[in-house]
Design an enzyme around this catalytic site. Structure first.
Site: not given
Length: 513
Positions: A264-266, A276
RNA sequence: GGCCCGUUCGUCUAGUGGUUAGGACGCAAGGUUUUCAUCCUUGAAACAGGAGUUCGAUUCUCCUACGGGCUGCCA
């Protein structure tokens, strides 16, 4: 059967930056299209107007471009099947929903979101964690199957908000063959009456997805495993419309490197690696780092992603895009989720850095220096790159490990100075300085020859003297061949660095004493 | 909880009804190197468990465990 042209799509929702899992899905679609001489399409699934994120659309486009996997058609790329953004195709969907209503395959439902929440809450309190709007419960809800025809017409005429739901039949097995997973079978008793058309006039993902894939003549749907549970619904919708369904391939997910769960993003910044492709700044001004800005090459990035779930079946691991296009098949995609390994990612980048010519690296290094406002150098960049590339993983390593080429010698490594610079060293280096002044040819080989002759004449060991010479020229205790460094610096610079170095280190030493 | 999907070294994975279960990253040791890195050699390291089927299962079937996904008028 499949004389049909291969057309695949990557259909992200522009609700934020694409992460590596998304890029990998795009990559596999791209590779599949290329492998079969087909088309790769970018479609934006933005039917949820409440989740619009400024800049996300452009981010997706930029990411694909950077990775070198630009779509053949789609949002931002043109094509004959547009628009490629679902919000712009809004008007197309309603007739399809209406058609299903007319055929008795779907129905109007007037329950408000609050009422539905209430239903779910109550059910949960009664020990039923998954209340569903389905063939059993729908008779107790407010919809065109439970209400009288007059009331339904009345509500419609009044403009009461409504949604359109699929009427999922009772006890029917839906089967489909997934290219990666084989036969998947689900009984409709476990499926609910999904909303196809929302009260705000937009279709849900499910309807829009099927209508678009059909009208865009998509031949294969290659998407993440998180869609597997809704695939039977999609299959059912194709049947309802009497359309030929595309082939499906559900990709395994990319998992966190540490604990459980999907990436996930974090995770990235928590664990010190990007999740990303490109840097992303959210609305609060927080920055999430990207592969590009972290120094990864696009081809290394693509190689890394390709191997997260796919392999060629032999022992080769380095594949550029062209090679991947040639060899990629869905049959060789694995079934299980892959944990992302940051170390392996770095190793890939290192391999790609070393494959690059020194001239190419020199150009990249110049760009890096300019972008970061760093100190440039009057020395030739290519020989520096040639010398440093063996020990670098990223372009920035060339600069950082070879700082002395750019910023000169700003300090002398404390440990090396303490351990290697003895009392007699000042004298030895001063003598070597005199010899160095008399040398004309500063090619690495010649300097080495002269240096070795010097220490032999003085009956000194290489290990005792060379580290000090290195200290004078670079200020650090380790690095590539010192004679090659001397060649790059040239006579004038070598002499000057020796003179100031001897003076400074002698001074440092005397202060200690 | 329900439904669906999955499970080979720490990680990514190859592989077969009978193999010394192979490779890569990482790790460890040794060698090369003025040093660091590279490079070379070597090493430790895996078929989740239990029943079947079979002459023989890591490979086929079932069960269990574990992991994951989904369970919204999100995608």
């Amino acid at each position: 059967m499949s004389e049909k042209k291969v057309r695949v799509r990557f259909a992200p929702s522009p609700t934020g930056p694409l992460h590596v899992g998304g890029v990998r899905t795009a990559l596999y679609n791209y590779l599949f299209a290329r492998h079969h001489g087909g088309d790769f399409i970018l479609r934006l699934e933005d039917t949820d107007q409440t989740r619009f994120v400024e800049g996300a659309e452009q981010y997706i486009i930029d990411s694909l471009k950077w990775a070198g996997i630009s779509p053949d058609e789609g949002q931002g790329f043109g094509g004959d099947f547009g628009p490629y953004k679902q919000s712009e195709r809004k008007a197309m969907y309603k007739p399809y929903a209406d058609q299903l209503i007319e055929q008795g395959k779907a129905y109007y439902a007037f329950d408000t979101p609050e009422e539905l929440d209430q239903m779910r809450d109550n059910a949960k309190k009664m020990g039923m964690p998954n209340w569903q709007y389905n063939s059993i419960t729908r008779s107790n809800m407010k919809n065109s199957l439970s209400l009288s025809q007059e009331e339904v017409e009345e509500r419609l005429k009044n403009g009461d908000p409504y949604v359109i739901r699929i009427k999922m039949p009772r006890d029917m097995d839906i089967k489909f063959e997934d290219i990666i997973r084989g036969w998947v079978s689900v009984n409709t008793n476990n499926l609910d009456d999904k909303v196809l058309f929302k009260a705000d006039g937009m279709p849900t993902y499910h309807l829009a997805n099927i209508v678009d894939d059909h009208t865009m003549e998509i031949s294969h749907v290659i998407r993440g495993e998180e869609w597997l549970p809704s695939a039977p619904l999609h299959q059912f919708l194709y049947q309802a419309f009497e359309w030929e369904a595309p082939k499906f391939a559900h990709l395994p997910l990319i998992l966190k490197p540490d604990g459980p769960g999907k990436l996930s993003k974090r995770d990235g910044d928590r664990l010190g690696f990007p999740v990303f492709p490109l840097n992303w700044t959210n609305s609060e001004g927080e920055v999430y780092s990207g592969y590009k800005e972290s120094g990864y090459f696009p081809d290394a990035f693509v190689n890394i992603l390709a191997f997260l779930g796919w392999n060629p079946g032999d022992e080769r691991e380095l594949f550029n895009l062209d090679e991947l296009c040639k060899e990629f098949t869905l049959e060789r995609v694995g079934k299980s989720g892959a944990k992302f390994d940051p170390d392996k990612a770095k190793w890939y980048n290192q391999q790609y850095l070393r494959q690059r010519s020194s001239d190419e690296l020199a150009d990249l290094l110049k760009g890096y220096i300019a972008e970061n406002g760093l100190q440039n150098t009057s020395f030739e960049m290519a020989p520096i790159c040639e010398l440093m590339k063996e020990r670098a993983t990223f372009i920035k390593d060339i600069y950082e490990d070879g700082k002395y080429f750019f910023e000169g010698v700003t300090s002398y490594d404390e440990k090396t100075t303490r351990k290697k610079w003895k009392e007699q060293t000042t004298g030895i280096m001063t003598e070597w300085l005199e010899t160095a002044k008399s040398i004309e040819d500063y090619s690495a080989d010649h300097v080495e020859e002269q240096f070795k002759a010097f220490i032999t004449s003085k009956e000194l060991g290489l290990g005792a003297v060379l580290p000090n010479f290195r200290l004078l020229l670079t200020g650090v205790g380790s690095g590539p061949s010192l004679f090659s460094i001397a060649e790059i610096l040239g006579k004038e610079e070598v002499i000057s660095r020796m003179e100031t170095g001897i003076a400074k280190i002698t001074e440092l030493k005397s202060q200690e004493a």
